[in-house]
Motif scaffolding. Structure first.
Motif, mmCIF file in Angstrom:
data_model
loop_
_atom_site.group_PDB
_atom_site.id
_atom_site.type_symbol
_atom_site.label_atom_id
_atom_site.label_comp_id
_atom_site.label_asym_id
_atom_site.label_seq_id
_atom_site.Cartn_x
_atom_site.Cartn_y
_atom_site.Cartn_z
ATOM 1 N N LYS A 55 -5.866 -9.343 -15.566
ATOM 2 C CA LYS A 55 -7.029 -9.912 -15.600
ATOM 3 C C LYS A 55 -8.172 -9.105 -14.762
ATOM 4 N N ASP A 56 -7.671 -8.874 -13.522
ATOM 5 C CA ASP A 56 -8.845 -8.407 -12.672
ATOM 6 C C ASP A 56 -7.948 -7.218 -11.795
ATOM 7 N N PRO A 57 -7.620 -6.056 -12.221
ATOM 8 C CA PRO A 57 -7.217 -5.063 -11.396
ATOM 9 C C PRO A 57 -7.904 -4.862 -10.060
ATOM 10 N N LYS A 58 -9.167 -4.742 -10.043
ATOM 11 C CA LYS A 58 -10.044 -4.445 -8.949
ATOM 12 C C LYS A 58 -9.720 -5.613 -7.812
ATOM 13 N N GLY A 59 -9.677 -6.527 -8.259
ATOM 14 C CA GLY A 59 -9.730 -7.694 -7.424
ATOM 15 C C GLY A 59 -8.336 -7.809 -6.765
ATOM 16 N N ALA A 60 -7.049 -7.368 -7.615
ATOM 17 C CA ALA A 60 -5.669 -7.264 -7.103
ATOM 18 C C ALA A 60 -5.723 -6.131 -5.931
ATOM 19 N N ALA A 61 -6.377 -5.066 -6.283
ATOM 20 C CA ALA A 61 -6.289 -4.079 -5.555
ATOM 21 C C ALA A 61 -7.115 -4.205 -4.035
ATOM 22 N N ALA A 62 -8.210 -5.047 -4.309
ATOM 23 C CA ALA A 62 -8.926 -5.398 -3.008
ATOM 24 C C ALA A 62 -7.838 -6.362 -2.225
ATOM 25 N N ILE A 63 -7.236 -7.308 -2.813
ATOM 26 C CA ILE A 63 -6.265 -8.224 -1.922
ATOM 27 C C ILE A 63 -5.293 -7.232 -1.334
ATOM 28 N N LEU A 64 -4.463 -6.403 -2.064
ATOM 29 C CA LEU A 64 -3.416 -5.169 -1.429
ATOM 30 C C LEU A 64 -3.927 -4.358 -0.595
ATOM 31 N N SER A 65 -5.497 -4.085 -0.459
ATOM 32 C CA SER A 65 -6.229 -3.232 0.341
ATOM 33 C C SER A 65 -6.247 -3.917 1.834
ATOM 34 N N GLY A 66 -6.015 -5.098 1.634
ATOM 35 C CA GLY A 66 -5.966 -5.882 3.098
ATOM 36 C C GLY A 66 -4.592 -5.848 3.733
ATOM 37 N N TYR A 67 -3.718 -5.468 3.199
ATOM 38 C CA TYR A 67 -2.212 -5.394 3.702
ATOM 39 C C TYR A 67 -2.707 -4.255 5.038
ATOM 40 N N PRO A 68 -2.032 -4.766 6.085
ATOM 41 C CA PRO A 68 -2.115 -4.038 7.385
ATOM 42 C C PRO A 68 -1.152 -3.003 7.590
ATOM 43 N N LEU A 69 -1.283 -1.685 6.761
ATOM 44 C CA LEU A 69 -0.379 -0.657 6.879
ATOM 45 C C LEU A 69 0.074 -0.338 8.187
ATOM 46 N N GLY A 83 0.956 2.589 -3.046
ATOM 47 C CA GLY A 83 1.265 3.152 -4.403
ATOM 48 C C GLY A 83 0.528 2.293 -5.434
ATOM 49 N N GLU A 84 0.644 0.682 -4.900
ATOM 50 C CA GLU A 84 0.294 -0.433 -6.165
ATOM 51 C C GLU A 84 -1.507 -0.364 -5.915
ATOM 52 N N VAL A 85 -1.905 -0.180 -4.854
ATOM 53 C CA VAL A 85 -3.301 0.073 -4.746
ATOM 54 C C VAL A 85 -4.093 1.090 -5.610
ATOM 55 N N VAL A 86 -3.324 2.412 -5.598
ATOM 56 C CA VAL A 86 -3.667 3.376 -6.536
ATOM 57 C C VAL A 86 -3.480 2.942 -7.892
ATOM 58 N N ARG A 87 -2.305 2.718 -8.135
ATOM 59 C CA ARG A 87 -2.136 2.294 -9.442
ATOM 60 C C ARG A 87 -3.187 1.255 -10.041
ATOM 61 N N LEU A 88 -3.463 0.171 -9.329
ATOM 62 C CA LEU A 88 -4.532 -0.782 -9.655
ATOM 63 C C LEU A 88 -5.893 -0.150 -10.049
ATOM 64 N N LEU A 89 -6.194 0.704 -9.016
ATOM 65 C CA LEU A 89 -7.563 1.317 -9.174
ATOM 66 C C LEU A 89 -7.667 2.236 -10.154
ATOM 67 N N MET A 90 -6.676 3.000 -10.543
ATOM 68 C CA MET A 90 -6.547 4.163 -11.424
ATOM 69 C C MET A 90 -6.371 3.725 -12.684
ATOM 70 N N ARG A 91 -6.142 2.272 -12.967
ATOM 71 C CA ARG A 91 -5.949 1.841 -14.471
ATOM 72 C C ARG A 91 -7.167 2.196 -15.291
ATOM 73 N N GLY A 92 -6.956 2.512 -16.317
ATOM 74 C CA GLY A 92 -7.970 2.599 -17.252
ATOM 75 C C GLY A 92 -8.575 4.116 -16.784
ATOM 76 N N LYS A 93 -9.998 4.489 -17.088
ATOM 77 C CA LYS A 93 -10.336 5.640 -16.817
ATOM 78 C C LYS A 93 -11.739 5.571 -16.080
#
Length: 186
Positions: A55-69, A83-93
């Motif tokens: 429903k909200d891949p950018k919102g999901a990526a934002a949450i994952l981007s908060g993970y302290p690598l 990898g999940e952040v990249v997958r979510l942000l690059m979904r679609g075109k």
């Protein structure tokens, strides 16, 4: 707090994707609270992303981007999150419309570096092709240089970039800083 979020999920019942939007939002907030309480607990991130993924891949990526690598010694969990952040942000075109300084493109670049350094450049090859087709070659040059811990003007890299037809852009300091943090001492 993660336990409280799981209890709420059980009370709401059913498939998370079939929840009413307000219940899904309550559950996402419960997982965000769990993340805040323990930022390295990966399960909270994954549960929140599961609720937002379609429903909200950018919102999901934002949450994952908060993970302290763990930049000092990244591991497979860090590479997975990247990898999940990249997958979510690059979904679609949407990536075809990003400008060179867009936050999304910069986030993708930083996470591609982590993926390539922990795993390999081969792991990111599909994303590289997409970004190459979208003319984001200056970012790709920086990603390859950072992943290889070499400067952009390294002769072997310059030759590689020329063979690929990539245009070298200006150095992206944040990618270099992160690559240095990921580099082994010495």
């Amino acid at each position: 707090r993660l336990g409280a979020a799981k209890v709420l999920a059980e009370r709401l019942g059913g498939d998370p994707m079939s929840l009413a939007p307000e219940d899904r939002a309550r559950l996402v907030e419960a997982y965000k609270a769990a993340i805040e309480a323990d930022p390295r607990e990966i399960e909270g991130y994954l549960k929140a992303v599961e609720l937002l993924d379609l429903k909200d891949p950018k919102g999901a990526a934002a949450i994952l981007s908060g993970y302290p690598l763990n930049r000092a010694a990244p591991d497979t969990s860090d590479a997975f999150i990247a990898g999940e952040v990249v997958r979510l942000l690059m979904r679609g075109k949407d990536y075809t419309k990003w400008k060179a300084d867009s936050p999304e493109l910069q986030t993708v670049g930083k996470n591609l570096v982590v993926m390539a350094m922990v795993q390999s450049l081969e792991v990111i090859s599909g994303y590289v092709t997409k970004l190459e087709d979208a003319n984001h070659t200056p970012l790709l040059c920086n990603v390859y240089a950072a992943a290889n811990r070499k400067p952009l003007d390294d002769p072997a890299l310059k030759q590689f970039f020329q063979r690929k037809g990539w245009i070298v852009g200006k150095p992206m300091a944040h990618l270099w800083a992160e690559a240095a943090a990921l580099s082994p001492p010495g």
